[in-house]
Design a protein around this motif. Structure first.
Motif, short mmCIF file in Angstrom:
data_model
loop_
_atom_site.label_atom_id
_atom_site.label_comp_id
_atom_site.label_asym_id
_atom_site.label_seq_id
_atom_site.Cartn_x
_atom_site.Cartn_y
_atom_site.Cartn_z
N PRO A 19 100.07 -20.69 13.67
CA PRO A 19 100.11 -19.57 12.73
C PRO A 19 101.53 -19.15 12.39
O PRO A 19 102.41 -19.12 13.26
N LEU A 20 101.76 -18.83 11.13
CA LEU A 20 103.07 -18.41 10.66
C LEU A 20 103.09 -16.96 10.20
O LEU A 20 103.99 -16.19 10.52
N ALA A 21 102.09 -16.56 9.40
CA ALA A 21 102.13 -15.23 8.77
C ALA A 21 100.78 -14.93 8.14
O ALA A 21 99.89 -15.79 8.07
N ARG A 22 100.66 -13.69 7.66
CA ARG A 22 99.52 -13.31 6.82
C ARG A 22 100.00 -13.25 5.38
O ARG A 22 101.15 -12.94 5.10
N GLY A 23 99.10 -13.57 4.45
CA GLY A 23 99.46 -13.53 3.03
C GLY A 23 98.35 -12.96 2.18
O GLY A 23 97.19 -12.91 2.60
N LYS A 24 98.72 -12.53 0.99
CA LYS A 24 97.75 -11.99 0.04
C LYS A 24 97.86 -12.77 -1.26
O LYS A 24 98.95 -12.92 -1.82
N MET A 25 96.74 -13.31 -1.73
CA MET A 25 96.72 -14.09 -2.96
C MET A 25 96.92 -13.17 -4.15
O MET A 25 96.27 -12.13 -4.26
N GLU A 26 97.82 -13.56 -5.03
CA GLU A 26 98.04 -12.82 -6.28
C GLU A 26 97.69 -13.76 -7.43
O GLU A 26 98.24 -14.84 -7.53
N GLY A 27 96.80 -13.32 -8.29
CA GLY A 27 96.37 -14.19 -9.38
C GLY A 27 95.21 -15.06 -8.95
O GLY A 27 94.72 -14.98 -7.82
N PRO A 28 94.75 -15.92 -9.86
CA PRO A 28 93.55 -16.73 -9.58
C PRO A 28 93.75 -17.72 -8.45
O PRO A 28 94.85 -18.25 -8.27
N ALA A 29 92.67 -17.96 -7.70
CA ALA A 29 92.73 -18.90 -6.58
C ALA A 29 92.22 -20.28 -6.98
O ALA A 29 92.17 -21.17 -6.14
N ASN A 30 91.81 -20.45 -8.25
CA ASN A 30 91.20 -21.73 -8.64
C ASN A 30 92.15 -22.62 -9.42
O ASN A 30 91.77 -23.69 -9.88
N GLY A 31 93.40 -22.20 -9.61
CA GLY A 31 94.36 -23.06 -10.30
C GLY A 31 95.01 -24.05 -9.35
O GLY A 31 94.79 -24.03 -8.14
N ASN A 32 95.86 -24.92 -9.90
CA ASN A 32 96.56 -25.89 -9.07
C ASN A 32 97.77 -25.27 -8.39
O ASN A 32 98.19 -25.69 -7.32
N ILE A 33 98.37 -24.23 -9.00
CA ILE A 33 99.50 -23.50 -8.43
C ILE A 33 99.01 -22.11 -8.04
O ILE A 33 98.44 -21.38 -8.85
N LEU A 34 99.25 -21.72 -6.80
CA LEU A 34 98.80 -20.43 -6.27
C LEU A 34 100.01 -19.55 -6.01
O LEU A 34 101.07 -20.03 -5.58
N GLN A 35 99.83 -18.25 -6.23
CA GLN A 35 100.89 -17.28 -5.97
C GLN A 35 100.50 -16.47 -4.74
O GLN A 35 99.45 -15.85 -4.72
N MET A 36 101.35 -16.47 -3.73
CA MET A 36 101.03 -15.82 -2.47
C MET A 36 102.12 -14.82 -2.10
O MET A 36 103.32 -15.17 -2.09
N LEU A 37 101.72 -13.58 -1.81
CA LEU A 37 102.62 -12.57 -1.27
C LEU A 37 102.55 -12.66 0.25
O LEU A 37 101.49 -12.46 0.85
N VAL A 38 103.68 -12.97 0.89
CA VAL A 38 103.73 -13.07 2.35
C VAL A 38 103.97 -11.67 2.92
O VAL A 38 104.92 -10.99 2.53
N LEU A 39 103.09 -11.25 3.83
CA LEU A 39 103.12 -9.89 4.36
C LEU A 39 103.98 -9.79 5.62
O LEU A 39 104.38 -10.80 6.20
N ASP A 40 104.27 -8.56 6.00
CA ASP A 40 104.91 -8.24 7.29
C ASP A 40 106.32 -8.82 7.42
O ASP A 40 106.77 -9.11 8.54
N ASN A 41 107.02 -9.01 6.29
CA ASN A 41 108.40 -9.52 6.32
C ASN A 41 108.52 -10.88 7.01
O ASN A 41 109.54 -11.18 7.64
N ASP A 42 107.48 -11.71 6.89
CA ASP A 42 107.47 -13.01 7.57
C ASP A 42 107.74 -14.17 6.63
O ASP A 42 107.50 -15.33 6.98
N VAL A 43 108.27 -13.89 5.43
CA VAL A 43 108.41 -14.97 4.44
C VAL A 43 109.35 -16.07 4.92
O VAL A 43 109.14 -17.25 4.61
#
Length: 208
Positions: A19-43
């Motif tokens: 495990p590395l971190a928790r993340g929150k998906m931003e935008g659609p999850a069905n595309g080929n490119i996903l946008q992820m916000l990494v939480l807890d300053n773990d980017v």
């Protein structure tokens, strides 16, 4: 609403499922490119890897293997590589000791028994206990490490005799509702993150 929010939360793991971190998906999850916000300053823990695995907090998505193509601040853009075996989430196992109780459903014993866990996964528990439990029997177990303690129905898969009249049992959870699955998953993911290695050298393979 909380259910939809839950579906947007992910555990981010390295290519060998640490495990590395928790993340929150931003935008659609069905595309080929996903946008992820990494939480807890773990980017930074995530950005040093090239390939990561996304494991959804909900039970509706298979884990995804992705390549990091860009990082900006706490956000990373991920290119999907492959869908992974859904059992990967269920089999994600964390070593943890807690004292708890089991209660009979189909067993011939009465009352309650004290047991001590060895590990916990999204699919079951291994624990030390006394003799008298049989493979196949069902019981209820209190899981005290979730946000609020839950009582789950379980079935014994295996037992192994140890010294000092103790036995090692492996059980699987049965008849779980979706809320119970999410609750256990949250606990497993949280323990995984707490137990992650603090050394910086565990991702050397993925560095150029």
């Amino acid at each position: 609403m909380s259910e939809r929010q839950e579906e947007r939360l992910y555990l981010l793991l390295d290519s060998v499922n640490n495990p590395l971190a928790r993340g929150k998906m931003e935008g659609p999850a069905n595309g080929n490119i996903l946008q992820m916000l990494v939480l807890d300053n773990d980017v930074e823990k995530v950005a040093k890897h090239e390939v990561i695995v996304l494991m959804s907090m909900s039970g509706s998505e298979a884990p995804l293997q992705c390549r990091i193509v860009r990082q900006r601040g706490d956000r990373v853009a991920l290119e999907k590589i492959a869908s992974l075996d859904p059992d990967l989430r269920r089999n994600l196992r964390v070593p943890i000791k807690f004292d708890t109780f089991i209660y009979p459903i189909t067993g011939r014993w009465r009352g309650r028994r004290a047991v001590q866990s060895i590990d916990l996964s999204c699919g079951g528990v291994a624990f030390y206990g006394d003799d008298g439990l049989e493979v196949g029997e069902k019981m209820e177990m209190v899981i005290p490490v979730t946000e609020e303690p839950v009582i789950l129905r379980c079935q014994i898969l295996r037992k192994q005799e140890l010294r000092n009249d103790k036995l090692l049992y492996a059980i699987k959870f049965v008849d779980m509702c979706e809320d119970e699955e999410v609750t256990v998953r949250e606990a497993v993911f949280s323990i995984q993150l707490e137990n992650r290695p603090h050394a910086a050298g565990d991702d050397r393979e993925e560095q150029r």
